[in-house]
Design an enzyme around this catalytic site. Structure first.
Site: not given
Length: 685
Positions: A65, A202
């Site tokens: 991603h 993240c």
């Protein structure tokens, strides 16, 4: 608004043999649907994200991603591999591959749906249904949450909750409500004797952030602990209630980017790991933090001199408190530029003399063998660094108020303050204006179609235009006039007025030993260096001299009357010699924390004496930092050292006297609170 995933974005027979080939295969489907404008550019962004940390998860899942400028709208493509593809998970290859693409600006609603999907990837029933799906349309519907009969507890109830989570920001995730399909009966966690707060984040804030939150929440429920998670995701975050943090018995950080406002959690048992550990072994982290709590292990508390950094005002703070925090955020980010630029300028003066500021640009004239050229190089690099002071100050004041959207108008306003000669005061005002404008724009309701471009186009455009208009045409000139008046006043300081100002500076520099008052006094002194004259150079000298006194005095006191101090304080006293000589006022914090009623008044008395003497002696200083190491740049250096020694002697005498009057049976606990070595920053602001 297009659907997040359609049948055309599903490949139930993914034949790729590597993660790069899998990403390309799924990305080509996105490009074919117009979701990706530049295939190679997008794949480069995916690879860059993959290089930061493998995206394979235990349970046979791969989630490559990224956020990319080549993505037109948030999109999800799904592939199922019979052979499995290595995405770096510890338990082997992945058979379920989800390629998540988000635009650079990010759309809050769709990003919230993506985060919800990330949470449900932790649900075995959901992933089992995907493995059993035999039709791309059915798999797409399952992922979207359009097939409630297939997965009764997975996505259907989670997707409607996505929008509330994204307004204004992804929410804190309580353990009792984080599981999929949670209903009213689940919302209250059973009474637990152990409370944990966790933070997950993240690099992209899309997948791992929320998967770690979900895993920790489930593990917390299974372990019978009260666990609440703050997800610092792509659309921002909402801070946990201060009361929840204060009541916590332990803290878990599962993160791959810096935890925002980390100082909130200081002083508690803490487990600090990468975000994948939060996904893969949450039960172990919970057990570890409980063991640390049982042993009494705690993280180091933040010192009063710690930089505010990203600390916003809490909900209960009054306006004055919030204003102070905003201003201190700007000053904290400005200080490294002061230290680097100021010391480079000081070295330039030391090597090339005071005429080095007249040297031509080293880009046009530089002789490798001439010391004058090297001096000019150092001076000019320092001058460039110093040129950022006001824009950085303004930019990060706005950042403290409005987060990242405040940076652009803040920097623009600070640069305009320099252009119109509004100086340091102009930077302060520009930062406050920029933050206020952004906060106002953020409150305006906008159509969903515009949300994706708000943070990257609309907010910077509107706020910069408004701030520029106000700084150029409304407040710039009056502030410039005020700045000039202040500069003229400093240049005319003499006699009693100068001594009084020295006393005030000395008291402010030593009152909170690196806290807000210290920073205000230091910022005032540094601001004068932007337009140096005899008065502003005297102010800088007085500020630095006073700031050196507290740690030097504590070091001297522990040497001459060691029996009045604990063993830990005597060890800290050894370090305080160096810290004080280097103009790091924070070196006295351990002593003040252990005995504030004796140490702080004594430090203030010595600081006032030093500030007054420095001004009376007419000492000047061209460097904003450096302590005894910049003595060659001090005007009247011997008298300057006399002023520092006099203040140190006064503070030492008062500390020894007051501690000597203390009752001999005073509680030992009061003297043991400073066992940790002094922690300091390389500035005395």
């Amino acid at each position: 608004m297009s659907e997040l995933i359609t049948a055309e974005l599903v490949d139930l027979d993914l034949s790729a043999e590597s993660k790069e080939a899998a990403a390309r295969s799924l990305a080509e489907r996105m490009a074919g649907r117009g979701r990706v404008t530049d295939l190679e550019g997008f794949l480069a962004d995916v690879a860059a994200r993959e290089a930061q940390m493998p995206t394979g998860l235990d349970g046979g899942i791969g989630i490559p991603h990224c956020r990319s400028a080549h993505v037109t709208e948030p999109t999800l493509a799904f592939g199922r591999s019979a052979a499995g593809i290595d995405f770096g998970a510890t338990d082997g290859p992945a058979d379920l591959v989800f390629l998540i693409a988000a635009p650079a600006g990010g759309d809050a609603d769709h990003l919230s749906i993506l985060s919800t999907l990330a949470r449900h990837l932790m649900d075995e029933e959901f992933t089992g249904a995907l493995r059993a799906a035999d039709d791309p349309a059915a798999a797409a519907a399952l992922i979207r949450g359009d097939a409630p009969e297939a997965v009764p507890e997975a996505v259907p109830e989670a997707v409607p909750e996505a929008a509330p989570e994204a307004e204004p920001e992804p929410d804190a995730v309580p353990a009792a409500t984080a599981g999929p399909g949670a209903g009213p009966a689940d919302t209250a966690a059973p009474a637990a004797s152990f409370k944990i707060v966790a933070v997950t984040s993240c690099p992209t804030g899309i997948a791992h952030t929320y998967m770690a939150a979900e895993a920790l929440a489930k593990a917390g429920k299974e372990a019978g602990v009260d666990l609440v998670v703050e997800t610092q995701g792509s659309a921002g975050f909402e801070r946990l209630d201060p009361e929840v943090v204060a009541a916590a018995d332990g803290v878990i950080f599962a993160h791959d980017v810096e935890v925002r406002d980390r100082a909130r959690f200081a002083g508690k048992p803490t487990v600090d790991v990468g975000v994948k550990a939060g996904v893969n072994r949450p039960a172990e982290l919970i057990a570890e933090v409980r063991e640390k709590a049982a042993r009494g292990d705690v993280s180091t508390p933040a010192t009063p001199g710690s930089a505010p950094m990203d600390r916003d005002g809490e909900a209960g703070d009054g306006f004055a408190t919030r204003l102070r925090k905003w201003l201190m955020t700007g000053v904290s980010y400005m200080v490294p530029f002061v230290a680097a630029g100021g010391l480079l300028i000081a070295l330039g003066f030391a090597i090339g003399g005071y005429g080095i500021d007249k040297a031509p640009s080293v880009a046009e004239h530089f002789v490798w063998s001439e010391s004058a050229s090297w001096a000019a190089l150092l001076f000019q690099i320092g001058g460039v660094a110093f040129g950022f002071l006001v824009p950085v100050l303004a930019g990060f004041i706005a950042y403290g108020m409005a987060d990242r959207p405040g940076l652009v108008p803040g920097f623009v306003g600070g640069a305009i303050a320099l252009t119109v000669d509004a100086g340091f005061l102009g930077g302060l005002i520009a930062g406050l204006i920029a933050g206020a404008v952004v906060m106002a724009v953020q409150r305006v309701a906008v159509p969903p179609a515009l949300r994706g471009i708000m943070p990257v186009v609309v907010i910077p455009l509107i706020s910069s235009a408004v701030v520029g208009f106000l700084m150029f045409l409304v407040v710039g000139k009056p502030v410039a006039a005020l700045q000039k008046a202040l500069t003229d006043w400093l240049s005319g300081l003499s006699g009693a007025n100068a001594v009084i100002l020295g006393v005030i500076l000395g008291l402010m520099m030593t009152f909170d030993l690196g806290g807000p008052l210290n920073k205000v006094a230091y910022a005032f002194a540094v601001g004068g260096l932007a337009h140096p004259n005899d008065g502003s150079l005297k102010v800088m000298a007085a500020a630095m001299a006073a700031g050196m006194v507290p740690p030097l005095a504590m070091a001297l006191a522990t040497t001459v009357r060691g029996r009045l101090f604990t063993r830990a304080e005597r060890e800290n006293g050894k370090a305080a010699w160096v810290l004080g000589a280097s103009f790091i006022t924070e070196g006295a914090i351990p002593f003040a924390a252990a005995d504030p009623l004796r140490v702080i008044p004594s430090a203030m008395a010595g600081g006032a004496v030093t500030g007054a003497l420095s001004m009376a002696f007419g000492c000047t200083l061209r460097a904003p930092h450096g302590g005894v190491f910049v003595v060659p740049l001090i005007g009247q250096p011997l008298l300057y050292l006399v002023a520092v020694l006099a203040g140190t002697a006064v503070t030492t005498a008062l500390v020894v006297l007051l501690k000597g009057l203390r009752k001999p049976d005073a509680p030992q606990a009061a003297t043991e609170r400073a066992q940790a070595p002094a922690e300091s920053t390389p500035v005395a602001a």
